[in-house]
Write a protein that holds these residues in place. Sequence first.
Motif, short mmCIF file in Angstrom:
data_model
loop_
_atom_site.label_atom_id
_atom_site.label_comp_id
_atom_site.label_asym_id
_atom_site.label_seq_id
_atom_site.Cartn_x
_atom_site.Cartn_y
_atom_site.Cartn_z
N LEU A 53 10.77 -14.64 -0.93
CA LEU A 53 11.59 -13.82 -0.04
C LEU A 53 10.88 -13.47 1.27
O LEU A 53 11.42 -12.76 2.11
CB LEU A 53 12.02 -12.53 -0.76
N GLY A 54 9.65 -13.96 1.43
CA GLY A 54 8.92 -13.74 2.67
C GLY A 54 8.34 -12.35 2.81
O GLY A 54 8.08 -11.90 3.92
N LEU A 55 8.13 -11.67 1.68
CA LEU A 55 7.60 -10.31 1.71
C LEU A 55 6.08 -10.33 1.58
O LEU A 55 5.53 -11.13 0.81
CB LEU A 55 8.21 -9.48 0.59
N HIS A 56 5.41 -9.47 2.33
CA HIS A 56 3.94 -9.39 2.29
C HIS A 56 3.51 -8.26 1.37
O HIS A 56 3.85 -7.10 1.60
CB HIS A 56 3.39 -9.16 3.70
N VAL A 57 2.75 -8.61 0.34
CA VAL A 57 2.23 -7.60 -0.60
C VAL A 57 1.01 -6.95 0.05
O VAL A 57 0.00 -7.60 0.30
CB VAL A 57 1.86 -8.23 -1.96
N ALA A 58 1.12 -5.66 0.31
CA ALA A 58 0.02 -4.91 0.91
C ALA A 58 -0.95 -4.42 -0.16
O ALA A 58 -2.16 -4.34 0.07
CB ALA A 58 0.55 -3.74 1.71
N GLU A 59 -0.40 -4.06 -1.33
CA GLU A 59 -1.24 -3.52 -2.41
C GLU A 59 -0.51 -3.70 -3.73
O GLU A 59 0.72 -3.60 -3.80
CB GLU A 59 -1.50 -2.03 -2.16
N MET A 60 -1.29 -3.97 -4.77
CA MET A 60 -0.73 -4.06 -6.11
C MET A 60 -1.74 -3.46 -7.06
O MET A 60 -2.94 -3.73 -6.93
CB MET A 60 -0.47 -5.52 -6.48
N ARG A 61 -1.25 -2.62 -7.98
CA ARG A 61 -2.19 -2.04 -8.93
C ARG A 61 -1.50 -1.74 -10.25
O ARG A 61 -0.30 -1.45 -10.29
CB ARG A 61 -2.85 -0.78 -8.39
N ARG A 62 -2.29 -1.86 -11.29
CA ARG A 62 -1.81 -1.51 -12.62
C ARG A 62 -1.95 0.00 -12.78
O ARG A 62 -3.00 0.57 -12.47
CB ARG A 62 -2.65 -2.23 -13.67
N LEU A 63 -0.90 0.63 -13.25
CA LEU A 63 -0.91 2.07 -13.42
C LEU A 63 -1.46 2.43 -14.79
O LEU A 63 -1.27 1.68 -15.76
CB LEU A 63 0.51 2.63 -13.26
N PRO A 64 -2.11 3.57 -14.92
CA PRO A 64 -2.63 3.99 -16.21
C PRO A 64 -1.48 4.19 -17.22
O PRO A 64 -0.40 4.62 -16.85
CB PRO A 64 -3.34 5.31 -15.94
N SER A 65 -1.77 3.87 -18.45
CA SER A 65 -0.75 4.01 -19.50
C SER A 65 -0.52 5.45 -19.87
O SER A 65 -1.33 6.28 -19.85
CB SER A 65 -1.18 3.26 -20.74
#
Length: 65
Positions: A53-65
């Motif tokens: 879709l042409g989107l730029h991922v600025a940040e990705m993180r796994r959240l605590p359970s």
Amino acid sequence: MHYEIRVDGHMSQTLAEAFPELETFVVPHQTVLVGPVTDEAHLYGLLARLQALGLHVAEMRRLPS
């Protein structure tokens, strides 16, 4: 597992509908997608959709359970 994915800019409602499994909300200059990711294949699928879709991922993180 729950993840938070931040993309640059404001996603339209139409683009957000490409990710029905995730909740989306807008913060200044970014759109945040949050929700469950079942496994690594699901995560890579989400990233592939974002890229397609042409989107730029600025940040990705796994959240605590």
